[in-house]
Write a protein that holds these residues in place. Structure first.
Motif, short mmCIF file in Angstrom:
data_model
loop_
_atom_site.label_atom_id
_atom_site.label_comp_id
_atom_site.label_asym_id
_atom_site.label_seq_id
_atom_site.Cartn_x
_atom_site.Cartn_y
_atom_site.Cartn_z
N UNK A 269 25.08 -38.23 38.49
CA UNK A 269 25.79 -37.61 39.61
C UNK A 269 25.06 -37.90 40.92
N UNK B 170 22.47 -36.88 33.16
CA UNK B 170 23.78 -36.62 33.77
C UNK B 170 23.61 -36.22 35.24
N UNK B 171 22.61 -35.40 35.53
CA UNK B 171 22.31 -35.06 36.92
C UNK B 171 21.95 -36.32 37.70
N UNK C 57 14.51 -36.97 39.77
CA UNK C 57 14.23 -38.07 38.86
C UNK C 57 14.54 -37.64 37.45
N UNK D 279 24.05 -27.25 47.44
CA UNK D 279 24.13 -28.68 47.15
C UNK D 279 23.34 -29.39 48.23
N UNK E 123 11.81 -32.92 41.78
CA UNK E 123 11.92 -32.22 40.51
C UNK E 123 12.61 -33.09 39.47
N UNK F 27 23.98 -36.45 46.00
CA UNK F 27 23.74 -35.01 46.08
C UNK F 27 23.40 -34.42 44.72
N UNK F 28 22.77 -33.27 44.73
CA UNK F 28 22.55 -32.52 43.49
C UNK F 28 22.62 -31.04 43.80
N UNK F 29 23.01 -30.27 42.78
CA UNK F 29 23.02 -28.81 42.98
C UNK F 29 21.67 -28.23 42.56
N UNK F 30 21.23 -27.22 43.27
CA UNK F 30 19.98 -26.53 42.94
C UNK F 30 20.16 -25.04 43.11
N UNK F 31 19.41 -24.31 42.30
CA UNK F 31 19.26 -22.89 42.54
C UNK F 31 17.95 -22.79 43.32
N UNK G 299 15.16 -33.90 36.38
CA UNK G 299 16.50 -33.53 35.93
C UNK G 299 16.83 -34.39 34.72
N UNK H 76 22.64 -20.75 45.29
CA UNK H 76 23.00 -22.08 44.78
C UNK H 76 23.43 -22.96 45.94
N UNK I 136 26.82 -39.74 44.00
CA UNK I 136 27.20 -38.94 45.18
C UNK I 136 26.08 -38.75 46.20
#
Ligand code: SF4
Lengths: 161, 421
Positions: free
Chosen positions: B146, B142-143, B121, B26, B137, B152-156, B139, B24, B150
């Motif tokens: 964020x 809410x993503x 997007x 960011x 990718x 930034x986004x979190x990804x696995x 999303x 995971x 910020x």
């Protein structure tokens, strides 16, 4: 935290277009969305579902468009949890981000039928089919996502950063 | 261990030397996108966050394309919400009706995405930009909120499937047929949570428009993203459309792929997806007479100039069959104008097609070509789910522009061969 309710069972590849058709996306109010939830797959779903009920589905639940309106409409119907064999990835993210509990559990998806009474314990991931007595262990969330959920969703997570 | 293209791009944007599947992270974002359906929800979520402004007014794209020109009062309110937000935040890349196009055709055309970028997007077909060697990718809102707040986004970090392309496509066969063929082969969840990486000498023979159509439909196989190696054609495209600096990432020799497929492009035939899933594919030679009521040519999958030219070649000197409506919607204003300048528009109109201003319109059953109960359409779009283009009892068959145009002329699902082409 626990959820208990009657199950509405769906098959593979329930897509976001049937969860909430695009013709209703011009009104993003959760109540308006809820009144059309699942309409194209089960016309009466919105009127039959009651607070706390649970959706159980097979593979790839929530595939298709990224519309957050889909988990929002399900949550606004009063559904307390969605259990599926697998979820489509954008739906999975969206559900976590808006606070709709979801659990991946292939065994539960296979062992629960429409109309069963089911209890879910989110802390342990244990799913009990009270109608048949069968018990299943669902996939717990990775810690990172648990963090987002315990903070009450992505908005609070960002605010606390 | 080696990394895939996707993993390398993600590592760089997370400030790490390396990443592995399942990790995971960011990541910093180069572009954050939303449209008139997902934008207002994202704007509402961003208002709940403790931020005063967006992270960077140049790195947000707001593209009100779905219901444009506004189809009713409610959609006009959505549009206005996006417009007011864009104005209040000085968003550089906001596009009014008249300048707007379908987001996934518009952003590459305007040079807003280049190789090596990370883009999210609030639209599932954001994966289209993988054609340029970017990680992009879809999303949710809410993503997106964020991301706007910020940067930034979190990804696995995803694992990957490798598609080694060899050979060359036959005439009238396009990238759309290749991706439908692949989805038929691996299924609508065949690449769930994974990246689809397209490599091999066969890539070079594909046009950029073929590649856009293929990357566009990675999501239809459940993929997190679809990405192509960068070659001379990619570089030429980026230099023509963008001033942004690009970075080329190649997969490592020892990159780990969960699965590998070799696709011989010369063996791919025109392919049609039957209702109600993109994986229900049949090649054109095995399809019996299926009568149709409507044909739709356009969308973020196949609304580009190559698609328009391909369709026009078939319509030239022919007429849309009696009882069939054919709606053509070029994806952007530039493509629309090019159709006029090349005389393609004349061909469409003389053939009896309705040509629409750029919009998502019929693709998502929004407006501009909705199906009645029991009606059947052939469309160059990307989804044929229940109710996608109208009544829940209508049907959508997905195809290439060549098959769609040929079907419009015969009134049943047909390939160009049936017209002696
Ligand atoms: S053209 Fe269709 S698939 Fe593409 S962005 Fe618009 S609605 Fe979505």
């Amino acid at each position: 935290m626990k959820a208990e309710g009657k199950v509405f069972k769906f098959g593979d590849n329930v897509d976001t277009d049937v969860i909430i058709p695009a013709r209703y996306l011009n009104d993003p109010d959760p109540k308006a969305l809820a009144s059309h939830c699942m309409e194209d797959i089960d016309k009466e779903f919105a009127s039959k579902v009651s607070e706390g009920d649970i959706i159980v589905a097979d593979k790839n639940f929530g595939c298709g468009s990224s519309r957050e309106h889909a988990p929002i409409s399900i949550k606004a119907c009063g559904v307390s949890c969605v259990i599926a064999d697998t979820f489509a990835r954008i739906f999975y993210r969206n559900a976590i981000n808006i606070g709709l509990p979801i659990i991946e559990c292939p065994e539960a998806a296979a062992g629960i039928s429409d109309g069963d009474e089911v209890e879910v314990d989110f802390d342990t991931g244990v799913i009990v089919n009270k109608t048949t007595g069968a018990e299943f262990k669902g996939q717990p969330f990775p810690e990172f996502m648990q963090n987002i959920i315990t903070k009450g969703g992505l908005v609070n997570y960002i605010n606390e950063k | 261990m080696g990394m895939t293209m996707t993993q390398k791009i993600l590592a760089k944007h997370a400030g790490l030397d390396s990443v592995e599947a399942g990790q995971l992270i960011e990541a910093n974002l180069d572009l954050v996108l939303a449209n008139d359906i997902t934008g207002p929800v994202a704007i509402g979520e961003m208002e709940k966050m403790d931020v005063d402004c967006v992270f960077c007014e140049d790195k947000i794209a707001l593209v009100p394309d779905h219901y444009t020109p506004n189809k009713d009062i409610k959609s006009a309110e959505l549009y206005k919400c996006v417009k007011d937000f864009a104005k209040a935040n000085d968003i550089t890349n906001y596009f009014e009706t008249g300048r707007v196009g379908i987001e996934h055709a518009l952003l590459p055309e305007k040079g807003l995405v280049v190789a090596g970028d990370v883009v999210i997007g609030a639209d599932s077909h954001t994966c289209t930009y993988g054609a340029l060697g970017a990680f992009s990718t879809g999303v949710g809102s809410t993503d997106m909120a964020a991301g706007m707040a910020t940067g930034q986004a979190w990804f696995k970090v995803p694992s990957a499937i490798k598609f080694n392309l060899i050979g060359k496509l036959n005439p009238w066969v396009s990238g759309k047929d290749v991706i439908l063929h692949i989805i038929g082969m691996i299924g609508v969840d065949g690449a769930l949570y994974q990246s689809m990486e397209f490599v091999g000498e066969g890539v070079h023979s594909l046009t950029m428009d073929d590649r856009f159509a293929m990357a566009n439909m990675a999501i239809e196989a459940g993929g997190k993203n679809g990405i192509f190696v960068v070659d001379d054609k990619t570089i030429e495209y980026m230099e023509e459309h963008s001033d942004k600096e690009y970075t080329v990432f190649e997969p490592d020799e020892d990159a780990e792929y969960v699965e590998e497929y070799t696709i011989d492009l010369s063996k791919v035939k025109s392919t049609v997806s039957f209702p109600h899933l993109p994986e229900n594919t049949h090649t054109i030679d095995e399809i019996d007479d299926i009568k149709i009521d409507q044909v739709v040519i356009g969308s973020c999958t196949n609304g580009r100039i190559q698609d328009m030219r391909e369709a026009a070649k078939i319509f030239e000197g022919r007429k849309v069959a009696d009882g069939v409506r054919c709606i053509v919607f070029p994806a952007t204003q530039d493509i629309y104008l090019q159709c006029i300048e090349e005389g393609i528009m004349t061909t469409f109109i003389k053939a009896g097609c309705a040509v629409s201003t750029p919009t998502c319109g019929p693709c998502l059953g929004g407006h501009m070509g909705i199906l009645a109960k029991g009606e059947r359409a052939v469309a160059t779009t990307n989804r044929n789910f229940v109710g996608r283009m109208g009544d829940p009892e209508s049907e959508v068959y997905l195809s290439s522009p060549a098959v769609a145009a040929a079907s419009a002329i015969t009134g049943k699902i047909s390939g160009p061969a049936e017209l002696g082409l």
